[in-house]
Design a protein around this motif. Structure first.
Motif, PDB file in Angstrom:
ATOM      1  N   TYR A 141      13.165 -14.848  35.733  1.00 63.79           N
ATOM      2  CA  TYR A 141      13.627 -16.175  36.153  1.00 63.79           C
ATOM      3  C   TYR A 141      14.875 -16.600  35.379  1.00 63.79           C
ATOM      4  O   TYR A 141      15.030 -16.287  34.195  1.00 63.79           O
ATOM      5  CB  TYR A 141      12.527 -17.216  35.913  1.00 63.79           C
ATOM      6  CG  TYR A 141      11.363 -17.078  36.859  1.00 63.79           C
ATOM      7  CD1 TYR A 141      11.407 -17.665  38.121  1.00 63.79           C
ATOM      8  CD2 TYR A 141      10.227 -16.374  36.495  1.00 63.79           C
ATOM      9  CE1 TYR A 141      10.340 -17.537  38.987  1.00 63.79           C
ATOM     10  CE2 TYR A 141       9.156 -16.250  37.363  1.00 63.79           C
ATOM     11  CZ  TYR A 141       9.220 -16.835  38.611  1.00 63.79           C
ATOM     12  OH  TYR A 141       8.163 -16.704  39.473  1.00 63.79           O
TER      13      TYR A 141
ATOM     14  N   LYS B  78      18.248 -12.686  38.831  1.00 62.45           N
ATOM     15  CA  LYS B  78      17.276 -13.668  38.341  1.00 62.45           C
ATOM     16  C   LYS B  78      16.875 -14.597  39.487  1.00 62.45           C
ATOM     17  O   LYS B  78      17.683 -14.948  40.355  1.00 62.45           O
ATOM     18  CB  LYS B  78      17.862 -14.521  37.209  1.00 62.45           C
ATOM     19  CG  LYS B  78      18.335 -13.740  36.012  1.00 62.45           C
ATOM     20  CD  LYS B  78      17.170 -13.270  35.174  1.00 62.45           C
ATOM     21  CE  LYS B  78      17.691 -12.581  33.905  1.00 62.45           C
ATOM     22  NZ  LYS B  78      16.652 -12.028  33.111  1.00 62.45           N
TER      23      LYS B  78
ATOM     24  N   GLU C  34      17.168 -19.441  33.476  1.00 64.71           N
ATOM     25  CA  GLU C  34      16.790 -20.497  32.520  1.00 64.71           C
ATOM     26  C   GLU C  34      16.511 -21.822  33.217  1.00 64.71           C
ATOM     27  O   GLU C  34      15.611 -22.555  32.842  1.00 64.71           O
ATOM     28  CB  GLU C  34      17.880 -20.683  31.456  1.00 64.71           C
ATOM     29  CG  GLU C  34      17.983 -19.554  30.466  1.00 64.71           C
ATOM     30  CD  GLU C  34      16.747 -19.377  29.601  1.00 64.71           C
ATOM     31  OE1 GLU C  34      16.090 -20.388  29.249  1.00 64.71           O
ATOM     32  OE2 GLU C  34      16.427 -18.220  29.274  1.00 64.71           O
TER      33      GLU C  34
ATOM     34  N   ILE D 180       8.369 -13.916  33.025  1.00 67.62           N
ATOM     35  CA  ILE D 180       9.340 -14.952  32.666  1.00 67.62           C
ATOM     36  C   ILE D 180      10.764 -14.403  32.674  1.00 67.62           C
ATOM     37  O   ILE D 180      11.711 -15.101  33.045  1.00 67.62           O
ATOM     38  CB  ILE D 180       9.001 -15.549  31.270  1.00 67.62           C
ATOM     39  CG1 ILE D 180       7.651 -16.247  31.311  1.00 67.62           C
ATOM     40  CG2 ILE D 180      10.092 -16.474  30.775  1.00 67.62           C
ATOM     41  CD1 ILE D 180       7.564 -17.402  32.255  1.00 67.62           C
TER      42      ILE D 180
ATOM     43  N   LYS E  84      12.521 -22.747  32.356  1.00 70.46           N
ATOM     44  CA  LYS E  84      11.583 -21.734  31.867  1.00 70.46           C
ATOM     45  C   LYS E  84      10.487 -22.314  30.983  1.00 70.46           C
ATOM     46  O   LYS E  84       9.371 -21.811  30.972  1.00 70.46           O
ATOM     47  CB  LYS E  84      12.337 -20.649  31.103  1.00 70.46           C
ATOM     48  CG  LYS E  84      12.871 -19.547  31.963  1.00 70.46           C
ATOM     49  CD  LYS E  84      13.360 -18.401  31.100  1.00 70.46           C
ATOM     50  CE  LYS E  84      13.779 -17.240  31.939  1.00 70.46           C
ATOM     51  NZ  LYS E  84      14.251 -16.114  31.123  1.00 70.46           N
TER      52      LYS E  84
END
Length: 152
Positions: free
Chosen positions: A63, A144, A65, A60, A81
């Motif tokens: 990534y 990200k 948001e 997670i 997310k």
């Protein structure tokens, strides 16, 4: 006949000199990756390692948001997310094994396109009962993943 052979050799030589794809220096240049491409690939490599380790936190963290997931061409599957955790968190808990492998990769700027295989153990550890192959595009910005597109 002698002139025809000479003409063929002359044309082939001219094409070879005019085509940078046939030049070793051009090939070396084309194979060099930019810092942006190397950084984007590093993020995707970390993603694959976190997926294979079934480490949802590391997964997670890679990534953004407001990450967006699409099914090609432009069908939005989900965004953010929270939805990502809902979708992958349960899978990471339920599966006995997950293994993704990039078998071919194309990178251009901040976009990494992987031809991937995936193996899943749903009933017993070490017993792969689902295999799939697909192409995934990852857009990476500032370390990200901001957009994912699945091609099936």
């Amino acid at each position: 006949m002698k002139y025809l052979f000479l003409l063929i050799v002359l044309v082939y030589s001219a094409v070879g000199l005019a085509n940078p794809a046939l030049d070793e220096q051009a090939s070396d240049y084309q194979l060099a990756k930019t810092e942006q491409e190397l950084a984007a690939e590093a993020v995707v490599d970390k993603l694959i390692m976190a997926y294979n380790a079934q480490n949802i936190r590391q997964f997670i963290e890679l990534y953004a948001e407001d990450v967006e997931f699409y099914m090609y061409p432009q069908t939005l599957m989900f965004k953010g997310k929270e939805k990502l955790i809902e979708r992958y968190g349960l899978m990471f808990k339920k599966m006995h094994c997950l293994k993704a492998t990039s078998i071919k990769r194309v990178t251009h700027g901040s976009i990494v396109i992987d031809h991937e295989t995936s193996e899943i153990c749903t009933t017993e550890p070490g017993v792969v009962d689902k295999r799939s192959e697909f192409v995934t595009s990852y857009q990476v910005e500032a370390g990200k993943i901001t957009k994912v597109v699945f091609f099936r």
